[in-house]
Design a protein around this motif. Structure first.
Motif, PDB file in Angstrom:
ATOM      1  N   ALA A   1      -6.379  10.870   0.861  1.00 18.64           N
ATOM      2  CA  ALA A   1      -6.925   9.918   1.828  1.00 18.64           C
ATOM      3  C   ALA A   1      -6.106   8.642   1.789  1.00 18.64           C
ATOM      4  O   ALA A   1      -5.461   8.309   0.791  1.00 18.64           O
ATOM      5  CB  ALA A   1      -8.391   9.615   1.528  1.00 18.64           C
ATOM      6  N   GLY A   2      -6.132   7.912   2.904  1.00 19.60           N
ATOM      7  CA  GLY A   2      -5.439   6.640   2.995  1.00 19.60           C
ATOM      8  C   GLY A   2      -4.346   6.671   4.046  1.00 19.60           C
ATOM      9  O   GLY A   2      -3.841   7.734   4.418  1.00 19.60           O
ATOM     10  N   THR A   3      -4.010   5.494   4.543  1.00 19.15           N
ATOM     11  CA  THR A   3      -2.982   5.345   5.579  1.00 19.15           C
ATOM     12  C   THR A   3      -1.696   4.784   4.969  1.00 19.15           C
ATOM     13  O   THR A   3      -1.745   3.808   4.203  1.00 19.15           O
ATOM     14  CB  THR A   3      -3.488   4.403   6.687  1.00 19.15           C
ATOM     15  OG1 THR A   3      -4.657   4.950   7.261  1.00 19.15           O
ATOM     16  CG2 THR A   3      -2.437   4.218   7.761  1.00 19.15           C
ATOM     17  N   TYR A   4      -0.589   5.392   5.291  1.00 13.78           N
ATOM     18  CA  TYR A   4       0.695   4.906   4.798  1.00 13.78           C
ATOM     19  C   TYR A   4       1.593   4.589   5.987  1.00 13.78           C
ATOM     20  O   TYR A   4       1.681   5.390   6.925  1.00 13.78           O
ATOM     21  CB  TYR A   4       1.372   5.943   3.910  1.00 13.78           C
ATOM     22  CG  TYR A   4       2.677   5.440   3.304  1.00 13.78           C
ATOM     23  CD1 TYR A   4       2.653   4.679   2.142  1.00 13.78           C
ATOM     24  CD2 TYR A   4       3.898   5.711   3.923  1.00 13.78           C
ATOM     25  CE1 TYR A   4       3.851   4.212   1.596  1.00 13.78           C
ATOM     26  CE2 TYR A   4       5.072   5.240   3.379  1.00 13.78           C
ATOM     27  CZ  TYR A   4       5.057   4.488   2.213  1.00 13.78           C
ATOM     28  OH  TYR A   4       6.230   4.012   1.681  1.00 13.78           O
ATOM     29  N   PRO A   5       2.276   3.448   5.980  1.00  9.23           N
ATOM     30  CA  PRO A   5       2.229   2.405   4.943  1.00  9.23           C
ATOM     31  C   PRO A   5       0.895   1.677   4.955  1.00  9.23           C
ATOM     32  O   PRO A   5       0.204   1.647   5.972  1.00  9.23           O
ATOM     33  CB  PRO A   5       3.391   1.493   5.332  1.00  9.23           C
ATOM     34  CG  PRO A   5       3.539   1.692   6.801  1.00  9.23           C
ATOM     35  CD  PRO A   5       3.197   3.127   7.066  1.00  9.23           C
ATOM     36  N   PRO A   6       0.526   1.069   3.839  1.00 13.79           N
ATOM     37  CA  PRO A   6      -0.793   0.434   3.733  1.00 13.79           C
ATOM     38  C   PRO A   6      -0.909  -0.784   4.641  1.00 13.79           C
ATOM     39  O   PRO A   6       0.077  -1.463   4.928  1.00 13.79           O
ATOM     40  CB  PRO A   6      -0.864   0.046   2.261  1.00 13.79           C
ATOM     41  CG  PRO A   6       0.556  -0.073   1.828  1.00 13.79           C
ATOM     42  CD  PRO A   6       1.319   0.950   2.600  1.00 13.79           C
ATOM     43  N   THR A   7      -2.142  -1.041   5.075  1.00  9.63           N
ATOM     44  CA  THR A   7      -2.403  -2.186   5.956  1.00  9.63           C
ATOM     45  C   THR A   7      -3.022  -3.350   5.202  1.00  9.63           C
ATOM     46  O   THR A   7      -3.033  -4.481   5.703  1.00  9.63           O
ATOM     47  CB  THR A   7      -3.362  -1.773   7.078  1.00  9.63           C
ATOM     48  OG1 THR A   7      -4.617  -1.371   6.504  1.00  9.63           O
ATOM     49  CG2 THR A   7      -2.790  -0.613   7.886  1.00  9.63           C
ATOM     50  N   GLY A   8      -3.556  -3.081   4.016  1.00  7.88           N
ATOM     51  CA  GLY A   8      -4.199  -4.137   3.241  1.00  7.88           C
ATOM     52  C   GLY A   8      -5.623  -4.434   3.693  1.00  7.88           C
ATOM     53  O   GLY A   8      -6.260  -5.332   3.155  1.00  7.88           O
ATOM     54  N   VAL A   9      -6.145  -3.705   4.681  1.00  6.89           N
ATOM     55  CA  VAL A   9      -7.523  -3.910   5.135  1.00  6.89           C
ATOM     56  C   VAL A   9      -8.353  -2.681   4.768  1.00  6.89           C
ATOM     57  O   VAL A   9      -7.818  -1.603   4.499  1.00  6.89           O
ATOM     58  CB  VAL A   9      -7.594  -4.169   6.649  1.00  6.89           C
ATOM     59  CG1 VAL A   9      -6.846  -5.436   7.016  1.00  6.89           C
ATOM     60  CG2 VAL A   9      -7.036  -2.985   7.423  1.00  6.89           C
ATOM     61  N   ILE A  10      -9.655  -2.860   4.758  1.00  5.66           N
ATOM     62  CA  ILE A  10     -10.580  -1.776   4.402  1.00  5.66           C
ATOM     63  C   ILE A  10     -11.180  -1.206   5.681  1.00  5.66           C
ATOM     64  O   ILE A  10     -11.843  -1.920   6.437  1.00  5.66           O
ATOM     65  CB  ILE A  10     -11.690  -2.283   3.469  1.00  5.66           C
ATOM     66  CG1 ILE A  10     -11.087  -2.688   2.104  1.00  5.66           C
ATOM     67  CG2 ILE A  10     -12.775  -1.227   3.282  1.00  5.66           C
ATOM     68  CD1 ILE A  10     -12.089  -3.299   1.155  1.00  5.66           C
ATOM     69  N   VAL A  11     -10.926   0.081   5.930  1.00  8.67           N
ATOM     70  CA  VAL A  11     -11.455   0.761   7.114  1.00  8.67           C
ATOM     71  C   VAL A  11     -11.980   2.127   6.684  1.00  8.67           C
ATOM     72  O   VAL A  11     -11.242   2.915   6.069  1.00  8.67           O
ATOM     73  CB  VAL A  11     -10.373   0.932   8.200  1.00  8.67           C
ATOM     74  CG1 VAL A  11     -10.949   1.704   9.399  1.00  8.67           C
ATOM     75  CG2 VAL A  11      -9.825  -0.415   8.635  1.00  8.67           C
ATOM     76  N   ASP A  12     -13.266   2.413   6.984  1.00 12.04           N
ATOM     77  CA  ASP A  12     -13.818   3.728   6.687  1.00 12.04           C
ATOM     78  C   ASP A  12     -13.269   4.749   7.679  1.00 12.04           C
ATOM     79  O   ASP A  12     -12.985   4.434   8.845  1.00 12.04           O
ATOM     80  CB  ASP A  12     -15.347   3.711   6.772  1.00 12.04           C
ATOM     81  CG  ASP A  12     -15.968   2.931   5.623  1.00 12.04           C
ATOM     82  OD1 ASP A  12     -15.264   2.698   4.622  1.00 12.04           O
ATOM     83  OD2 ASP A  12     -17.160   2.556   5.734  1.00 12.04           O
ATOM     84  N   GLY A  13     -13.126   5.993   7.233  1.00 18.02           N
ATOM     85  CA  GLY A  13     -12.601   7.037   8.094  1.00 18.02           C
ATOM     86  C   GLY A  13     -12.457   8.319   7.312  1.00 18.02           C
ATOM     87  O   GLY A  13     -12.898   8.425   6.159  1.00 18.02           O
ATOM     88  N   VAL A  14     -11.805   9.292   7.904  1.00 19.54           N
ATOM     89  CA  VAL A  14     -11.650  10.603   7.280  1.00 19.54           C
ATOM     90  C   VAL A  14     -10.185  10.826   6.926  1.00 19.54           C
ATOM     91  O   VAL A  14      -9.295  10.684   7.776  1.00 19.54           O
ATOM     92  CB  VAL A  14     -12.142  11.723   8.223  1.00 19.54           C
ATOM     93  CG1 VAL A  14     -11.902  13.091   7.592  1.00 19.54           C
ATOM     94  CG2 VAL A  14     -13.617  11.535   8.558  1.00 19.54           C
ATOM     95  N   GLY A  15      -9.948  11.154   5.655  1.00 18.31           N
ATOM     96  CA  GLY A  15      -8.609  11.512   5.215  1.00 18.31           C
ATOM     97  C   GLY A  15      -7.584  10.421   5.453  1.00 18.31           C
ATOM     98  O   GLY A  15      -7.751   9.263   5.035  1.00 18.31           O
ATOM     99  N   LEU A  16      -6.529  10.735   6.176  1.00 16.22           N
ATOM    100  CA  LEU A  16      -5.422   9.811   6.392  1.00 16.22           C
ATOM    101  C   LEU A  16      -5.769   8.698   7.368  1.00 16.22           C
ATOM    102  O   LEU A  16      -4.982   7.769   7.537  1.00 16.22           O
ATOM    103  CB  LEU A  16      -4.203  10.585   6.904  1.00 16.22           C
ATOM    104  CG  LEU A  16      -3.726  11.745   6.010  1.00 16.22           C
ATOM    105  CD1 LEU A  16      -2.475  12.368   6.599  1.00 16.22           C
ATOM    106  CD2 LEU A  16      -3.483  11.273   4.579  1.00 16.22           C
ATOM    107  N   LEU A  17      -6.967   8.786   8.000  1.00 16.59           N
ATOM    108  CA  LEU A  17      -7.390   7.719   8.906  1.00 16.59           C
ATOM    109  C   LEU A  17      -8.084   6.582   8.172  1.00 16.59           C
ATOM    110  O   LEU A  17      -8.255   5.493   8.721  1.00 16.59           O
ATOM    111  CB  LEU A  17      -8.327   8.293   9.986  1.00 16.59           C
ATOM    112  CG  LEU A  17      -7.709   9.352  10.907  1.00 16.59           C
ATOM    113  CD1 LEU A  17      -8.751   9.847  11.896  1.00 16.59           C
ATOM    114  CD2 LEU A  17      -6.502   8.788  11.631  1.00 16.59           C
ATOM    115  N   ALA A  18      -8.516   6.848   6.944  1.00 16.90           N
ATOM    116  CA  ALA A  18      -9.147   5.792   6.158  1.00 16.90           C
ATOM    117  C   ALA A  18      -8.069   4.810   5.675  1.00 16.90           C
ATOM    118  O   ALA A  18      -6.896   5.167   5.525  1.00 16.90           O
ATOM    119  CB  ALA A  18      -9.887   6.381   4.971  1.00 16.90           C
ATOM    120  N   GLN A  19      -8.490   3.563   5.442  1.00 22.40           N
ATOM    121  CA  GLN A  19      -7.557   2.550   4.946  1.00 22.40           C
ATOM    122  C   GLN A  19      -8.163   1.855   3.727  1.00 22.40           C
ATOM    123  O   GLN A  19      -9.372   1.597   3.690  1.00 22.40           O
ATOM    124  CB  GLN A  19      -7.252   1.518   6.034  1.00 22.40           C
ATOM    125  CG  GLN A  19      -6.558   2.108   7.258  1.00 22.40           C
ATOM    126  CD  GLN A  19      -6.256   1.071   8.314  1.00 22.40           C
ATOM    127  OE1 GLN A  19      -5.903  -0.069   7.972  1.00 22.40           O
ATOM    128  NE2 GLN A  19      -6.389   1.444   9.581  1.00 22.40           N
TER     129      GLN A  19
END
Length: 885
Positions: A782-800
C-alpha cells in the motif's frame, strides 16, 4: 231498475275521476304510470319475519322496508337506478331472533329473494367472504354497482350450481328471481332447509366458513359438505321423501330411515261394522319383517279426509296389536287421535310376525285413514380400519387412520377415542373414512399399540404399532445480549436456551472478526469485544465452532476510545502510577505478559497494564554506553525500539548494537554488533555491523531488523548471533520491488510479521512493503510513490502516508496498525484498504486529547504494539503512553 241506475251512476263517477286526472282523449296531465318495484321472499328454510330489508341502488337514496309473516317484502323504486343490492337483517325465524345478515343483488325490477343461496352468489360475485362488509361499503360508493351486469350474476349462479351439485333442482331455478313461498314442500324452501341442515351436520363447518369458500373465484365446497347436503335434501319432499298421507305398498319412511319393510293391504271377510247405525270400515295390514329383530316400533298416524267438519264429541280410535304367531293380544289403548295425534303411538313388542288391526269410526261424513310406520334398527355396522400413516414419529405428530364406517363409533366428541398404549390422544373424526390423532406427549421411546374405540373407551379396535421416537434436542435460541455498545475488551453476555447445542463450542463474531468466547452454561455465552474493529455497527453472530449454522444475535455499536495509560504530559523520569508518572522521551515499546515495556531515552520503563504502575526496568540514567549487566546495573546508548519473543526483550540502540534482556531476571547481554561501530557487515555477534538499527520482530528463532541508514532488512539467528542481510543492498537507496538483494528501500523503519510475511514501513518512500519470509520476495502492499507527505485513506496504491513509523500486526483482524504523523492508520491485508482509525490526518493535527477515537489527538507517536485486546503507543512529544480499545 234500481240496480241499473246505481250502476250507471257509478260509471259516471268513474269517468269524472278519469277526466280530472287527465284521462280520455282530452288535454291536461297524463295518468301517473306504475313505478317499478322490487319484492320477494326472505327465508332460510323458514321465513324471516319482521326483518329489516335495506336496498342500495347504483344511484338514488337508500330504501328500507320490513318483511311480513311469510317473509314477504316489497318496495317501490322511486328515482332509483339499477343494479341494486339488497340485505335483510334482524327479525325472527320460528320465533328465534335472526343474527345473520343475508344479501341479494338484481339488475332488473321484479322478484328479488333474499336467502342463503343468494348470499352465497353475492359472495362469489364480489369475491368477498364478508358480504356485509361489501354492502356497508356501498353507502360511500353506490355507483360501483353500475359495473355489475347480468352475465356476471349468471356466472355466480353457475358457480353456485356446480358447488351445490346435490341440489339437482337448482339447475332449473334462479334463487334470486324465482318467486316462491317459504313452506315445506316448495322446491326452493326445501333446498334452503337442506342447506341449513348440511351446514350443521358437516363437521367443523360454519356458514361463515362456507361463505369463505364461495368467495373464491372457483367455488369449491369443503370436504363432506355435498354428502351432508345429499342426505339432508333427500329428507325433504322435493328430494323424494315419502309423504305419509295414505296406505301404500311401501312403509312410510318419515320416522324409520334405518329399516323399511313392505306390507300388503288385506281385505277382511267382513269389511263393514255398525255402530249406532253408522257404517264403519275395517282395514287389516299384514307386515312381514326380519326374523329375530331385537326392537320393533309401531307408530300409527291419522290424517282427516272428507268434506264435513266433526260435530259433537271428538271422534276416537280404538286399536290393538296382537302377536301373529301365538295370537297373544297386547294391551288395548283408547286414544283421541283427532285432538292429539302424537298420542297415537303403537305398542313395542318382540315378535317374529304380527298383525295390527284397528277399527275406524266415522262421524258426520269425516273418515280417518291410517298409515303404519314400522321401524326395526338395522344390524350394527362395525367400523373397520384399513391403514394408518405414519407408523413412527415424535410427540405432536399427526397420525391419519383410514377405514370404513368410522362414524359408527359412538359417544365420540369430537371424534373416536384414539389411544397410544394407555395414553389418550387428541383425535378428530374428519369423515366416515378418516380419523386423525395427535401423538400424545409423555410416551416412552419404542413401539406402542394404537387403538380406536368408542368415546367412552369401549369396543376398541387395534389399529397397529407406532414407534415413538424421542424428539431431537431443541436447537439453540438467542433471547438477548448486553451491552449493545462499547469498545475493545468489553464483555458481551449472550443469553438464550440450549446454547450447548453449538458444537464443539460457540463461535462468536463481531462482523467478520472472531471474538474470544466462553460457554458459561446452557443459557449463557460471554464474548470479549475483539480488537481491530472500526467504529460503527457490527453484527454479532454465534455459530458452531466450525462456523456452521450461524445465528444473528444482534447489532453491536463499536466505538474505539483513546485513553492515557501512563504519563502526566510533563517531561521527566518519575516512577509512579498512571498520570503521576513522567517520561523523558518514549520511543519504541512492546506489550507482553501483562506489561508494556517502553524505550525511554537511556532506560527501559515497565508499565503494568492492569494498574498503570510505572517502574524503571533496566538501564542507568547516568551511563550512556552499552554495558551488559542486570536490570539497572546495565546501561544503554540511546534506545530506539523494542521487540519480544515472549521470554526475552530485544533492544536496538543508537550505538549500533542489538541487546537481549531475559525478562524474568532482567539480565542484559549483547546479541550482535559492536558499540559505536557503524557499518554494514554480516557476521557473528560482535563481528557484525549496523547503521541505525530500528524496529525488530521475532519469528521462528530469528530476529528481523530494519537497518535504517543501510536501507536493508537484516536477519539475526538468535541462537548463534549470526547476522545476514535478508533483503535490499546496503548503500542502495531508492525504490524497487524484487527478491532479496534486488529489492530497494529508502529508510525502512517499522517491521512486524504474520508468520508467513514481514511487513515494513518504508518511511522515506511512504510505502508499506511486504516480504515473503520463505523467498525474500519484496512487493508493495500500500502507498503512493513518490510520496506526497499527506495522509489519504484508500485502497492499496491509492492510499497515501504522511510520516510512517512503527507498525503492528493484529491477528484478530488480519490487519496492520501503523503510526503515521499524528494518527493511527489501519491496513486490511486482505482488501488492502487503508483507513484512519484514531487521531488526525491533518499536518498540524497534534494534541493531547483522550476520548472517542475520531476526536482523540496525539503528538508524534513513534511505536505501536498490542496484547490482543488493546493497542498501546508511545506519544513521543506528549510524554505519554496511550491506549486504544
Amino acid at each position: 231498475m234500481k240496480i241499473e241506475r246505481i250502476g250507471m251512476l257509478l260509471l259516471a263517477m268513474l269517468l269524472t275521476l278519469l277526466t280530472a286526472c287527465g284521462g280520455g282523449s282530452g288535454g291536461g296531465a297524463s295518468i301517473v304510470p306504475n313505478l317499478p318495484s322490487l319484492g320477494g321472499s326472505a327465508a332460510i328454510g323458514n321465513p324471516i319475519v319482521g326483518g329489516t330489508v335495506d336496498v342500495t341502488c347504483a344511484s338514488g337514496a337508500a330504501l328500507t322496508t320490513t318483511t311480513g309473516m311469510s317473509g314477504d317484502w316489497q318496495i317501490t323504486l322511486a328515482g332509483q337506478t339499477l343494479p341494486c343490492a339488497v340485505r335483510v337483517t334482524g327479525g325472527t325465524i320460528n320465533g328465534v331472533a335472526n343474527t345473520t345478515a343475508y344479501h341479494s343483488i338484481v339488475t332488473a325490477a321484479g322478484t328479488v329473494n333474499i336467502t342463503p343461496l343468494t348470499d352465497l352468489m353475492v359472495a362469489n360475485l364480489v369475491g368477498n367472504a364478508n358480504p356485509a362488509a361489501w354492502f356497508n361499503g356501498l353507502a360511500a360508493a353506490p355507483a360501483t354497482l353500475a359495473s355489475i351486469n347480468t352475465a356476471q350474476i349468471q356466472a355466480a349462479l353457475t358457480q353456485l350450481r356446480s358447488a351445490l351439485s346435490a341440489l339437482t333442482q337448482l339447475a332449473g331455478i334462479n334463487p334470486i328471481t324465482t318467486a316462491f313461498t317459504p313452506t315445506p314442500g316448495n322446491t326452493i324452501d326445501d333446498m334452503l332447509a337442506a342447506l341449513q341442515a348440511a351446514v350443521t351436520n358437516t363437521p367443523g363447518l360454519t356458514y361463515s366458513l362456507l361463505l369463505g369458500n364461495a368467495a373464491a373465484p372457483n367455488f369449491v365446497p369443503p370436504v363432506g359438505f355435498n354428502a351432508s347436503l345429499t342426505t339432508a335434501f333427500a329428507a325433504t319432499t322435493t328430494g323424494g321423501a315419502v309423504t305419509c298421507n295414505q296406505p301404500t305398498g311401501t312403509l312410510c319412511t318419515t320416522n324409520a330411515p334405518a329399516y323399511v319393510g313392505n306390507f300388503t293391504p288385506v281385505v277382511p271377510t267382513s269389511t263393514t261394522l255398525s255402530n249406532a247405525g253408522i257404517a264403519l270400515t275395517r282395514v287389516i295390514w299384514n307386515e312381514p319383517h326380519t326374523p329375530n329383530a331385537v326392537v320393533e316400533k309401531l307408530e300409527i298416524t291419522f290424517h282427516l279426509s272428507g268434506t264435513a267438519n266433526p260435530v259433537g264429541a271428538p271422534s276416537s280410535i280404538q286399536y290393538f296389536a296382537a302377536d301373529g304367531n301365538a295370537g297373544t293380544a297386547l294391551p288395548s289403548t283408547l286414544v283421541n287421535c283427532n285432538q292429539s295425534p302424537a298420542a297415537c303411538v303403537g305398542v313395542t313388542h318382540d315378535t317374529v310376525a304380527h298383525t295390527v288391526s284397528f277399527t275406524n269410526f266415522a262421524l258426520d261424513g269425516v273418515t280417518f285413514n291410517g298409515i303404519l310406520n314400522y321401524q326395526v334398527p338395522a344390524p350394527a355396522v362395525i367400523p373397520t380400519v384399513t391403514s394408518y400413516t405414519p407408523n413412527s414419529g415424535v410427540a405432536g405428530s399427526t397420525v391419519t387412520i383410514t377405514g370404513t364406517n368410522l362414524n359408527n363409533f359412538t359417544n365420540a366428541t369430537p371424534g373416536p377415542w384414539v389411544s397410544f398404549g394407555n395414553v389418550a390422544a387428541l383425535s378428530t373424526l374428519v369423515d366416515n373414512q378418516t380419523v386423525t390423532a395427535i401423538v400424545p406427549s409423555g410416551l416412552a421411546a419404542g413401539n406402542t399399540t394404537i387403538t380406536l374405540s368408542n368415546g367412552n373407551g369401549s369396543n376398541p379396535i387395534t389399529v397397529g404399532t407406532f414407534n415413538v421416537q424421542l424428539p431431537p434436542p431443541a436447537p439453540p435460541a438467542i433471547t438477548g445480549y448486553s451491552p449493545v455498545s462499547g469498545s475493545t475488551g468489553m464483555t458481551v453476555t449472550i443469553t438464550g436456551t440450549n446454547l450447548n447445542g453449538y458444537v464443539p463450542a460457540p463461535l462468536v463474531k463481531f462482523g467478520t472478526t472472531v471474538a474470544t468466547s466462553t460457554l458459561v452454561d446452557n443459557q449463557t455465552v460471554t464474548a470479549t469485544v475483539p480488537a481491530g474493529l472500526v467504529s460503527g455497527n457490527h453484527t454479532i453472530t454465534i455459530a458452531n465452532g466450525n462456523g456452521t449454522s450461524p445465528t444473528t444475535v444482534g447489532t453491536f455499536s463499536f466505538t474505539l476510545s483513546v485513553s492515557t495509560l501512563a504519563g502526566s504530559g510533563l517531561r521527566g523520569t518519575l516512577d509512579a502510577t498512571g498520570a503521576a508518572a513522567t517520561f523523558n522521551g518514549p520511543g519504541g515499546l512492546v506489550a507482553t505478559g501483562g506489561n508494556v515495556y517502553v524505550a525511554d531515552g537511556y532506560v527501559i520503563r515497565k508499565v503494568e497494564i492492569a494498574t498503570g504502575i510505572v517502574t524503571t526496568y533496566a538501564g542507568a540514567r547516568s551511563a550512556f554506553q552499552p554495558v551488559d549487566g542486570i536490570g539497572t546495573a546495565a546501561s544503554f546508548s540511546l534506545i530506539r525500539y523494542l521487540a519480544t519473543d515472549g521470554t526475552n526483550l530485544y533492544v536496538s540502540e543508537m550505538g549500533n548494537v542489538i541487546r537481549k534482556i531475559d525478562i524474568a531476571t532482567s539480565a542484559v547481554t549483547t546479541l550482535a554488533g559492536t558499540p559505536n561501530n557503524m557499518g554494514s557487515v554480516d557476521g557473528i555477534g560482535a563481528a557484525a555491523a549496523f547503521n541505525g538499527p530500528s524496529e525488530m520482530t521475532y519469528l521462528n528463532g530469528n530476529l528481523y531488523v530494519t537497518d535504517l541508514y543501510n536501507n536493508v532488512i537484516r536477519k539475526i539467528d538468535v541462537a548463534t548471533g549470526t547476522v545476514s542481510t535478508f533483503a535490499g543492498t546496503a548503500g542502495n537507496l531508492g525504490y524497487a520491488d524484487g527478491v532479496g538483494a534486488l529489492a530497494v528501500f529508502n529508510q525502512p523503519l517499522g517491521i512486524t510479521h504474520d508468520a508467513t510475511s514481514l511487513y515494513v514501513t518504508d518511511a522515506s518512500n511512504g510505502l508499506i512493503r511486504q516480504l515473503d519470509v520463505a523467498t525474500a520476495a519484496v512487493t508493495t502492499l500500500a502507498g503512493t510513490y513518490p510520496p506526497t507527505g499527506v495522509i489519504v485513506d484508500g485502497v492499496g496504491l491509492l492510499a497515501q502516508f504522511g510520516s510512517i513509523n512503527g507498525v503492528h500486526y493484529e491477528a484478530s483482524c488480519l490487519c496492520l496498525y501503523v503510526v503515521d504523523r499524528h494518527a493511527v492508520r489501519k491496513l486490511d491485508i486482505g482488501t488492502k484498504a487503508v483507513t484512519t482509525i484514531a487521531g488526525s490526518s491533518a499536518l498540524n493535527g497534534w494534541g493531547a486529547v483522550d476520548g472517542a477515537a475520531n476526536v482523540a489527538r496525539f503528538n508524534q507517536p513513534k511505536s505501536i504494539s498490542g496484547d490482543g485486546t488493546s493497542l498501546f503507543l508511545t506519544d513521543f512529544s506528549n510524554y505519554k503512553i496511550r491506549r486504544i480499545q
